[in-house]
Design a protein around this motif. Sequence first.
Motif, PDB file in Angstrom:
ATOM      1  N   ARG A  82      30.478  79.038  53.757  1.00 50.28           N
ATOM      2  CA  ARG A  82      31.052  80.379  53.822  1.00 50.28           C
ATOM      3  C   ARG A  82      30.578  81.221  52.642  1.00 50.28           C
ATOM      4  O   ARG A  82      30.489  80.730  51.511  1.00 50.28           O
ATOM      5  CB  ARG A  82      32.585  80.300  53.820  1.00 50.28           C
ATOM      6  CG  ARG A  82      33.160  79.646  55.057  1.00 50.28           C
ATOM      7  CD  ARG A  82      34.679  79.620  55.018  1.00 50.28           C
ATOM      8  NE  ARG A  82      35.183  78.638  54.062  1.00 50.28           N
ATOM      9  CZ  ARG A  82      35.335  77.343  54.311  1.00 50.28           C
ATOM     10  NH1 ARG A  82      35.014  76.873  55.506  1.00 50.28           N
ATOM     11  NH2 ARG A  82      35.794  76.539  53.398  1.00 50.28           N
ATOM     12  N   HIS A  86      32.991  87.183  51.868  1.00 51.68           N
ATOM     13  CA  HIS A  86      33.779  87.368  53.094  1.00 51.68           C
ATOM     14  C   HIS A  86      35.182  86.784  52.974  1.00 51.68           C
ATOM     15  O   HIS A  86      35.955  86.839  53.929  1.00 51.68           O
ATOM     16  CB  HIS A  86      33.049  86.742  54.286  1.00 51.68           C
ATOM     17  CG  HIS A  86      31.724  87.353  54.563  1.00 51.68           C
ATOM     18  ND1 HIS A  86      30.667  86.644  55.100  1.00 51.68           N
ATOM     19  CD2 HIS A  86      31.262  88.609  54.364  1.00 51.68           C
ATOM     20  CE1 HIS A  86      29.615  87.437  55.231  1.00 51.68           C
ATOM     21  NE2 HIS A  86      29.952  88.633  54.790  1.00 51.68           N
ATOM     22  N   GLY A  87      35.504  86.239  51.833  1.00 52.15           N
ATOM     23  CA  GLY A  87      36.844  85.679  51.609  1.00 52.15           C
ATOM     24  C   GLY A  87      36.802  84.591  50.569  1.00 52.15           C
ATOM     25  O   GLY A  87      36.025  83.650  50.687  1.00 52.15           O
ATOM     26  N   TYR A  90      39.978  79.904  52.083  1.00 49.28           N
ATOM     27  CA  TYR A  90      39.733  79.625  53.497  1.00 49.28           C
ATOM     28  C   TYR A  90      40.558  80.561  54.380  1.00 49.28           C
ATOM     29  O   TYR A  90      40.050  81.152  55.330  1.00 49.28           O
ATOM     30  CB  TYR A  90      40.059  78.162  53.819  1.00 49.28           C
ATOM     31  CG  TYR A  90      39.930  77.822  55.286  1.00 49.28           C
ATOM     32  CD1 TYR A  90      38.682  77.591  55.858  1.00 49.28           C
ATOM     33  CD2 TYR A  90      41.053  77.780  56.116  1.00 49.28           C
ATOM     34  CE1 TYR A  90      38.556  77.317  57.213  1.00 49.28           C
ATOM     35  CE2 TYR A  90      40.933  77.503  57.468  1.00 49.28           C
ATOM     36  CZ  TYR A  90      39.679  77.271  58.020  1.00 49.28           C
ATOM     37  OH  TYR A  90      39.560  77.001  59.362  1.00 49.28           O
ATOM     38  N   TYR A  93      39.219  84.017  54.447  1.00 51.36           N
ATOM     39  CA  TYR A  93      37.975  84.052  55.203  1.00 51.36           C
ATOM     40  C   TYR A  93      38.260  84.112  56.707  1.00 51.36           C
ATOM     41  O   TYR A  93      37.675  84.920  57.428  1.00 51.36           O
ATOM     42  CB  TYR A  93      37.117  82.828  54.884  1.00 51.36           C
ATOM     43  CG  TYR A  93      35.763  82.841  55.554  1.00 51.36           C
ATOM     44  CD1 TYR A  93      34.655  83.378  54.913  1.00 51.36           C
ATOM     45  CD2 TYR A  93      35.587  82.330  56.841  1.00 51.36           C
ATOM     46  CE1 TYR A  93      33.403  83.407  55.530  1.00 51.36           C
ATOM     47  CE2 TYR A  93      34.356  82.366  57.470  1.00 51.36           C
ATOM     48  CZ  TYR A  93      33.267  82.895  56.806  1.00 51.36           C
ATOM     49  OH  TYR A  93      32.045  82.929  57.433  1.00 51.36           O
ATOM     50  N   TYR A  97      37.212  87.022  59.195  1.00 49.10           N
ATOM     51  CA  TYR A  97      36.337  86.684  60.324  1.00 49.10           C
ATOM     52  C   TYR A  97      36.962  87.198  61.621  1.00 49.10           C
ATOM     53  O   TYR A  97      36.295  87.853  62.426  1.00 49.10           O
ATOM     54  CB  TYR A  97      36.133  85.173  60.392  1.00 49.10           C
ATOM     55  CG  TYR A  97      35.205  84.701  61.497  1.00 49.10           C
ATOM     56  CD1 TYR A  97      33.904  84.301  61.215  1.00 49.10           C
ATOM     57  CD2 TYR A  97      35.625  84.644  62.832  1.00 49.10           C
ATOM     58  CE1 TYR A  97      33.052  83.862  62.221  1.00 49.10           C
ATOM     59  CE2 TYR A  97      34.789  84.216  63.841  1.00 49.10           C
ATOM     60  CZ  TYR A  97      33.499  83.822  63.532  1.00 49.10           C
ATOM     61  OH  TYR A  97      32.666  83.403  64.535  1.00 49.10           O
TER      62      TYR A  97
END
Length: 480
Positions: A82, A86-87, A90, A93, A97
């Motif tokens: 990842r 984007h984050g 977890y 993310y 997403y």
Amino acid sequence: MPVIKKTKSLLFSAILLSSALFSQAHNVSEGYSKPTDPLVLQNLEDWQDLKFGLFMHWGTYSQWGIVESWSLCPEDESWTQRNPEHGKSYDEYVKNYENLQTTFNPVQFDPAKWAEATKKAGMKYVVFTTKHHDGFTMFDSQQTDYKITSSKTPFSKNPKADVTKEIFNTFRKDGFKIGAYFSKPDWHSDDYWWPYFPPKDRNVNYDPKKYPGRWENFKKFTFNQLNEITSGYGKIDILWLDGGWVRPFRTIDPKVEWQRTIKVEQDVDMDKIGNMARKNQPGIIVVDRTVSGKWENYVTPEQAIPEHALSIPWESCITMGDSFSYVPDDHYKSPQKIIETLVKIISRGGNYLMNIAPGPNGDYDAIVYERLKEISGWMEKNQSAVFSTRVIAPYHEENFYYTQSKDGNTVNVFHLNDTVEYKAPGNITFTVPESFNPKSLTILGLPSKIQWKKTGSHIEIKLPEERSKLKYALVIQMKK
């Protein structure tokens, strides 16, 4: 789609599937079972005539230019990494997403443009990802709001919002067979990854035997979505099911490393699904990847080509670029490499399913159209040696690859040189298939009469100067 981006060499037996088949994570499975339904057998026969198909992985993930779905999977593999942008966590993310749904607006989507370019390049069937592992449906499913036609998705206001319907109708009108890819696992579904537990890996995150009601809900959800696809989207020729870890526990092959990670029962009742699909679409080919038996009508090596001919129906799914999903500035294979791949596959009895990934704007990269145009020029001259052919011994010798017409009256011999840019040599000598006595010989794409002679089991050819016009591969066609 498949996990494995790097594959080892596959060893295939011409008659039986050897144990080497089972070492690959997403390639083939043991114990092929020939269908008995005459409509399915005829569909398979027709499909084997097509040779060259188009695969398309497309979803909200194209906006990030990442591997399809797999970054949601909490496994530490190269294909699950990842981007921290984007984050940072977890959970963050996953939230970001799934929020890609709210920005997905591929306004340049024009399936007629794809169909025209791929048809000219010789592609004759299409397999499209109606739903990948992330659970985002590219069709108008009534089972979820996580879909391209949801009001949360900007593209839902477009008259072509149901892209699966548009793709299938457009390609069908252009004479393509239609294949629906569908992921059996669904990482967005609360009945597959139950929010009560964190996901551990790609598998269901609870024990279906301990919570049978929840698993039953997932089975119904899966059945209903597949019923929607096979009953509401016109004629479907192939149901291409991915995510082979969703399978009856008894079918696990302990020789396959990734199957050893499956710890719980994940039976979605393929008999019920398959029978429903056949009722909705008589004769439909079902490809339950890696799960041997009555619902795996052909096998699917991935990013690899068998070294020898197979006596069962098979298809290699191989990317035009490096990735199955859209990646900016991807490295697309050359026209010569694509044609070499096609020749090697058909000489061993398979079909070539080449993946091209649309981008977030709804179109292919410009270089894709350039590649397809180059391929179409070669295919226009050589298609009679490609389509509706079958294998013939010696299959492959040095740089020569063989096919034959289904009636056995024509043998085609392809000459490749996969180490350098192809240039046809002045003289060629090759083996003639046993018991084949040619009366005429031509070089496809060359109008000149060819000088040739047969000595014993070999033919020698002297090529004219105009051989310099031949690109990518030379094709010799012999007739009885």
